[in-house]
Design a protein around this motif. Structure first.
Motif, PDB file in Angstrom:
ATOM      1  N   ASN A  14       0.818  -1.215   0.000  1.00 51.07           N
ATOM      2  CA  ASN A  14       0.000   0.000   0.000  1.00 51.07           C
ATOM      3  C   ASN A  14       0.850   1.262   0.000  1.00 51.07           C
ATOM      4  O   ASN A  14       0.461   2.291  -0.564  1.00 51.07           O
ATOM      5  CB  ASN A  14      -0.940   0.002   1.212  1.00 51.07           C
ATOM      6  CG  ASN A  14      -2.115  -0.935   1.031  1.00 51.07           C
ATOM      7  OD1 ASN A  14      -2.688  -1.010  -0.042  1.00 51.07           O
ATOM      8  ND2 ASN A  14      -2.467  -1.657   2.084  1.00 51.07           N
ATOM      9  N   ARG A  64      -6.181  -5.156  -3.850  1.00 54.44           N
ATOM     10  CA  ARG A  64      -6.023  -4.222  -2.738  1.00 54.44           C
ATOM     11  C   ARG A  64      -7.157  -4.347  -1.721  1.00 54.44           C
ATOM     12  O   ARG A  64      -8.329  -4.511  -2.079  1.00 54.44           O
ATOM     13  CB  ARG A  64      -5.966  -2.794  -3.265  1.00 54.44           C
ATOM     14  CG  ARG A  64      -5.394  -1.809  -2.249  1.00 54.44           C
ATOM     15  CD  ARG A  64      -5.165  -0.447  -2.846  1.00 54.44           C
ATOM     16  NE  ARG A  64      -4.362   0.377  -1.944  1.00 54.44           N
ATOM     17  CZ  ARG A  64      -4.142   1.666  -2.109  1.00 54.44           C
ATOM     18  NH1 ARG A  64      -4.656   2.292  -3.160  1.00 54.44           N
ATOM     19  NH2 ARG A  64      -3.403   2.341  -1.256  1.00 54.44           N
ATOM     20  N   GLU A 121      -5.576   7.488   4.836  1.00 55.71           N
ATOM     21  CA  GLU A 121      -5.707   7.287   3.394  1.00 55.71           C
ATOM     22  C   GLU A 121      -7.096   6.788   3.024  1.00 55.71           C
ATOM     23  O   GLU A 121      -7.664   7.190   2.006  1.00 55.71           O
ATOM     24  CB  GLU A 121      -4.661   6.285   2.894  1.00 55.71           C
ATOM     25  CG  GLU A 121      -4.708   6.119   1.373  1.00 55.71           C
ATOM     26  CD  GLU A 121      -3.620   5.214   0.828  1.00 55.71           C
ATOM     27  OE1 GLU A 121      -2.909   4.609   1.638  1.00 55.71           O
ATOM     28  OE2 GLU A 121      -3.506   5.114  -0.402  1.00 55.71           O
ATOM     29  N   TYR A 135     -11.073   8.254  -0.124  1.00 51.21           N
ATOM     30  CA  TYR A 135     -11.728   7.628  -1.271  1.00 51.21           C
ATOM     31  C   TYR A 135     -13.148   7.200  -0.917  1.00 51.21           C
ATOM     32  O   TYR A 135     -13.367   6.479   0.053  1.00 51.21           O
ATOM     33  CB  TYR A 135     -10.932   6.412  -1.745  1.00 51.21           C
ATOM     34  CG  TYR A 135      -9.481   6.719  -1.992  1.00 51.21           C
ATOM     35  CD1 TYR A 135      -8.490   6.257  -1.129  1.00 51.21           C
ATOM     36  CD2 TYR A 135      -9.096   7.485  -3.095  1.00 51.21           C
ATOM     37  CE1 TYR A 135      -7.159   6.538  -1.349  1.00 51.21           C
ATOM     38  CE2 TYR A 135      -7.760   7.771  -3.328  1.00 51.21           C
ATOM     39  CZ  TYR A 135      -6.798   7.302  -2.448  1.00 51.21           C
ATOM     40  OH  TYR A 135      -5.479   7.581  -2.668  1.00 51.21           O
ATOM     41  N   VAL A 156      -8.983   1.481  -6.335  1.00 62.06           N
ATOM     42  CA  VAL A 156      -7.958   2.528  -6.195  1.00 62.06           C
ATOM     43  C   VAL A 156      -6.601   1.925  -6.541  1.00 62.06           C
ATOM     44  O   VAL A 156      -6.130   1.006  -5.867  1.00 62.06           O
ATOM     45  CB  VAL A 156      -7.936   3.093  -4.759  1.00 62.06           C
ATOM     46  CG1 VAL A 156      -6.851   4.159  -4.625  1.00 62.06           C
ATOM     47  CG2 VAL A 156      -9.301   3.667  -4.396  1.00 62.06           C
ATOM     48  N   PRO A 157      -5.939   2.394  -7.616  1.00 65.32           N
ATOM     49  CA  PRO A 157      -4.669   1.784  -8.033  1.00 65.32           C
ATOM     50  C   PRO A 157      -3.583   1.931  -6.968  1.00 65.32           C
ATOM     51  O   PRO A 157      -3.524   2.926  -6.244  1.00 65.32           O
ATOM     52  CB  PRO A 157      -4.297   2.577  -9.300  1.00 65.32           C
ATOM     53  CG  PRO A 157      -5.574   3.213  -9.758  1.00 65.32           C
ATOM     54  CD  PRO A 157      -6.354   3.479  -8.517  1.00 65.32           C
ATOM     55  N   PRO A 194       1.087   5.190  -7.733  1.00 68.47           N
ATOM     56  CA  PRO A 194       0.720   6.582  -7.392  1.00 68.47           C
ATOM     57  C   PRO A 194       0.383   7.431  -8.610  1.00 68.47           C
ATOM     58  O   PRO A 194      -0.467   8.323  -8.524  1.00 68.47           O
ATOM     59  CB  PRO A 194       1.961   7.108  -6.658  1.00 68.47           C
ATOM     60  CG  PRO A 194       3.067   6.183  -7.043  1.00 68.47           C
ATOM     61  CD  PRO A 194       2.452   4.859  -7.309  1.00 68.47           C
ATOM     62  N   LYS A 252      -0.989   6.364 -11.563  1.00 67.77           N
ATOM     63  CA  LYS A 252      -2.333   5.985 -12.020  1.00 67.77           C
ATOM     64  C   LYS A 252      -3.392   6.461 -11.024  1.00 67.77           C
ATOM     65  O   LYS A 252      -4.491   6.848 -11.414  1.00 67.77           O
ATOM     66  CB  LYS A 252      -2.414   4.472 -12.193  1.00 67.77           C
ATOM     67  CG  LYS A 252      -1.550   3.933 -13.316  1.00 67.77           C
ATOM     68  CD  LYS A 252      -1.690   2.412 -13.430  1.00 67.77           C
ATOM     69  CE  LYS A 252      -0.836   1.878 -14.572  1.00 67.77           C
ATOM     70  NZ  LYS A 252      -0.934   0.388 -14.682  1.00 67.77           N
ATOM     71  N   ARG A 253      -3.040   6.441  -9.743  1.00 73.69           N
ATOM     72  CA  ARG A 253      -3.989   6.892  -8.725  1.00 73.69           C
ATOM     73  C   ARG A 253      -4.270   8.394  -8.863  1.00 73.69           C
ATOM     74  O   ARG A 253      -5.416   8.840  -8.726  1.00 73.69           O
ATOM     75  CB  ARG A 253      -3.423   6.569  -7.338  1.00 73.69           C
ATOM     76  CG  ARG A 253      -4.420   6.736  -6.220  1.00 73.69           C
ATOM     77  CD  ARG A 253      -3.995   6.016  -4.953  1.00 73.69           C
ATOM     78  NE  ARG A 253      -2.765   6.540  -4.390  1.00 73.69           N
ATOM     79  CZ  ARG A 253      -1.648   5.831  -4.240  1.00 73.69           C
ATOM     80  NH1 ARG A 253      -1.596   4.566  -4.628  1.00 73.69           N
ATOM     81  NH2 ARG A 253      -0.575   6.377  -3.698  1.00 73.69           N
ATOM     82  N   LYS A 271      -6.655   9.083 -11.727  1.00 69.26           N
ATOM     83  CA  LYS A 271      -8.050   8.652 -11.547  1.00 69.26           C
ATOM     84  C   LYS A 271      -8.764   9.396 -10.421  1.00 69.26           C
ATOM     85  O   LYS A 271      -9.974   9.601 -10.467  1.00 69.26           O
ATOM     86  CB  LYS A 271      -8.072   7.146 -11.274  1.00 69.26           C
ATOM     87  CG  LYS A 271      -9.463   6.544 -11.251  1.00 69.26           C
ATOM     88  CD  LYS A 271      -9.398   5.025 -11.139  1.00 69.26           C
ATOM     89  CE  LYS A 271     -10.801   4.426 -11.162  1.00 69.26           C
ATOM     90  NZ  LYS A 271     -10.770   2.943 -11.057  1.00 69.26           N
TER      91      LYS A 271
END
Length: 741
Positions: free
Chosen positions: A510, A540, A549, A553, A560-561, A564, A566-567, A570
């Motif tokens: 993570n 995940r 964290e 979201y 959630v990818p 970091p 890609k996150r 998105k």
């Protein structure tokens, strides 16, 4: 082919242990890498594997007799005769005395706090019982003053109320050696000796014998606690028997210690294992106590046996895997009115269902080497609330003939020499890349690689660390076996590669500090290296993350990818849009609230593991929570809190002074003020929910002190000082019982 099932822990083979060497690998002039010590160890392990397969050719087998007895004496020790208990199986004229006598006691002393934490009376009581047994076995009335009919005390081991001791008939005392003992406490806090096991091991002729006396968790409903106690004792018991003993068992074909060079052995490393004691398994709760009493008093055992918890758990493989037990043809041994043969039913005493708490089981490398002759209970002495039990068994004992063993050894060496003096080894791998696909939290997935000897000579292989590293692979991976040897034409060897996502690995994934990629090196001794690539993807989970964290979201965390970049593409992690508490916590609290805060033993009884797993998957994917048991939802909630990467209560907030009634209000207020914002939200949310649950304490049996301890266990980490943890628990209790929040 993949598998997520854990390996059977009842046996650990030689090849499952990591090969250790004292000398480093060396590179030859032609660029090949080898380790002579490793090659020698692998070669010798293969030799002794062949010798073990042919041990019948150099072993004489003797039949011996062992008596195994067990009794929970309820902290009493009257001078009543032990003859019926110990000597009934000796025959009318003592013509069939056992060669070994092993006796275990439970509750030699009261299991109060003083006796459990401080050695007081245990040594004195253990000596009392050893002397009682010794006097009974060597009574001139039975031995007729013939030394060959008497018994020699071998050794004992005690732990609080537990005692196990062994005696051997005098003619055999010269054939007893390598005697060792151990004790494992699994009681209060999982370590104290009010529950646990004491163990002895010895070599009798050329067979190794291990005897365990155990007292497992009580209460009719606590089957899971008993199973856990069994595995704790089974896995933690260890005997350091010394290098001389190890060399002797290896020379006779016993392989389990060869590769590691360790001088320690565990319970399953013995030829014969006998497990006795007050195991506390009861008749299943589906039968009312009154019905159990009725059938027990009548001696109508068939229906009771069908509901015996121990045998039902054994059938499911949750405890005593690999053990055997004879058919129980005697009435339940617990609970009696002391001094009588009447089950306890007095009005001033709690009515308990009779049960076969007291048991004798065995495990053997060769099942045919144990034959039970009797399995019974003794009616005398009767001053305890338990009846003594005993079993006499015929056991097959090895007696090795050295000259015949050397002949077999020479034949094995001649076979090996045929192949060792030819060309270099060659092996084929059916694949060199493993893709494990998607792996979930707390899941284990296994993939195999087959190794085939494609050459004309012996092939020795082993996994080795990469340059400048000390381990074979990353911590989330295990490999079994880590080495092996194949002669030409031998069936291929299978190496199993397993990935496990535990909480620590999830934290690293993570945070971006770990990826599920690795390269392992399989080295062919006197040959080439093979590079095996490993890759997998993490499904995940909210478990193992931080609340800071999670509140960012609103989407399910599975979407959630981990990457970091890609996150960031998105999601827009704007703190102003953050949730007050993680949605996963809200969902599970809401489910518990809706489905019954009145559930009996809420937060006290564990849920079903498979349901907890499904609940976690629902939280991670956003799927609707099904009709799961309230206890499973509660366990999932506590597991979520305790496995957060950062605890709700930082270690810096532990009280530094002693908490009392004068200062607890100020400490509690300061504690709340210094919690980080999101942590404060979660803490207040959880505590408010617990306070709501306490409103139904008459129905759910919750008490504030228990919930305070649960709060400390799940939301606090980082300080093991008893005083500081006690202070934190007092703060939790204050917040639960007052309107401070």
């Amino acid at each position: 082919m993949s598998s997520s099932a854990p390996p059977n822990p009842a046996r650990t083979s030689l090849e499952d242990k990591i090969l250790t060497t004292r000398t480093p690998d060396e590179e030859t002039e032609d660029g090949r890498i080898r380790n002579r010590e490793a090659a020698t160890k692998i070669r010798d392990a293969w030799i002794y594997k062949q010798i073990r397969a042919r041990q019948d050719e150099f072993t004489q087998y003797r039949t011996a007799r062992i008596f195994v007895g067990s009794w929970n004496v309820n902290a009493k020790g009257k001078e009543e005769s032990l003859d019926e208990f110990l000597l009934k199986d000796f025959g009318p004229n003592q013509e069939t005395p056992p060669d070994i006598v092993a006796v275990g006691f439970q509750e030699m002393v009261d299991l109060n706090a003083v006796n459990v934490t401080v050695e007081t009376k245990s040594q004195q009581r253990s000596q009392f019982w050893v002397e009682r047994i010794k006097t009974t076995l060597n009574n001139p009335k039975y031995t007729h003053s013939d030394p060959s009919r008497g018994y020699t005390f071998v050794t004992q081991r005690y732990l609080v109320g537990l005692l196990v001791c062994v005696f051997v008939r005098n003619p055999h005392k010269s054939r007893i050696k390598y005697v060792h003992s151990d004790s494992v406490g699994v009681g209060v806090m999982g370590m104290l000796g009010n529950k646990g096991g004491v163990s002895l091991r010895l070599q009798f002729y050329d067979s190794t014998i291990c005897i365990i006396c155990a007292h497992l968790a009580a209460h009719r409903e606590n089957v899971a606690g008993r199973n856990a106690d069994f595995w704790n004792v089974y896995q933690k018991t260890s005997f350091d028997i010394g290098e001389e003993a190890i060399r002797e068992v290896i020379r006779s074909g016993s392989l389990s210690q060869w590769a590691t060079g360790s001088s320690s052995v565990g319970i399953p490393d013995h030829d014969l294992v006998f497990w006795l004691g007050d195991l506390n398994y009861r008749v299943d709760e589906s039968m009312p106590t009154e019905r159990v009493l009725e059938l027990s008093e009548k001696g109508d055992l068939d229906e009771l046996r069908s509901l015996d918890q121990l045998n039902n758990e054994r059938a499911k493989g949750t405890c005593f895997v690999g053990f055997s037990e004879g058919v129980i043809n005697f009435r339940p041994t617990y609970k009696y009115q002391p001094g009588t043969d009447v089950y306890e039913q007095r009005p001033d005493k709690k009515l308990r269902a009779p049960a076969w708490c007291d048991r004798v089981l065995w495990m053997a490398q060769e099942q045919k080497h144990v034959q039970q002759l009797t399995y019974a209970r003794s009616e005398s002495p009767n001053f305890s609330d338990h009846k003594p039990i005993y079993s006499t068994l015929n056991i097959t004992i090895k007696d090795i003939v050295p000259s015949k063993r050397e002949k077999v050894y020479d034949q094995v060496m001649n076979l090996l020499d045929k192949f060792e003096n030819q060309t270099l080894p060659m092996v084929g791998l059916d694949r060199i890349s493993l893709d494990f696909g998607l792996i979930r939290y707390e899941e284990t997935v296994t993939l195999p690689i087959q190794v085939t000897n494609t050459g004309k000579v012996v092939a020795q292989f082993r996994l080795v660390p990469k340059l400048d590293e000390n381990t074979l692979c990353k911590p989330w991976m295990t490999v079994s076996p880590t080495y092996g040897m194949l002669i030409p034409g031998e069936q291929p060897a299978t190496i199993n590669f397993s990935i496990t996502i535990d909480n620590n690995t999830a934290n690293l994934l993570n945070s971006g500090r770990e990826v599920l990629d690795d390269i392992l090196i399989l080295r062919l001794e006197n040959g080439r290296d093979y590079y095996i690539t490993i890759k997998a993807r993490y499904a995940r989970s909210c478990f193992g993350m931080s609340v800071d964290e999670l509140v960012l979201y609103s989407d399910p965390i599975r979407n959630v990818p981990l990457d970091p970049i890609k996150r960031a593409e998105k999601f827009d992690p704007n703190p102003t849009s953050a949730l007050c508490v993680p949605k996963e916590l809200w969902r599970i609290v809401d489910a518990i609230y809706e489905r019954g805060l009145q559930e009996k033993d809420l937060f006290l009884m564990p849920g079903l593991p498979n349901e907890v797993k499904h609940i976690r998957e629902c939280l991670d994917t956003g799927a609707a929570l099904g009709k799961y048991r309230t206890h499973s939802l509660a366990q999932a909630m506590l597991s979520f809190l305790s496995n957060l990467s950062t605890p709700i209560v930082p270690p810096t907030l532990f009280p530094t002074l002693e908490i009392d009634s004068q200062n607890i209000q100020s400490f509690a207020r300061k504690f709340l003020e210094e919690l980080p914002p999101i942590h404060y939200n979660v803490f207040v949310y959880v505590m408010s929910f617990f306070r709501e649950a306490l409103l139904y304490k008459e129905q759910n049996k919750l008490v504030a002190t228990r919930l305070a301890r649960i709060c400390v266990d799940t939301m606090v980490r980082g300080d093991d000082q008893v005083q500081r943890r006690t202070g934190m628990q007092l703060i939790m209790l204050h917040l639960l019982e007052t309107n401070t929040i």
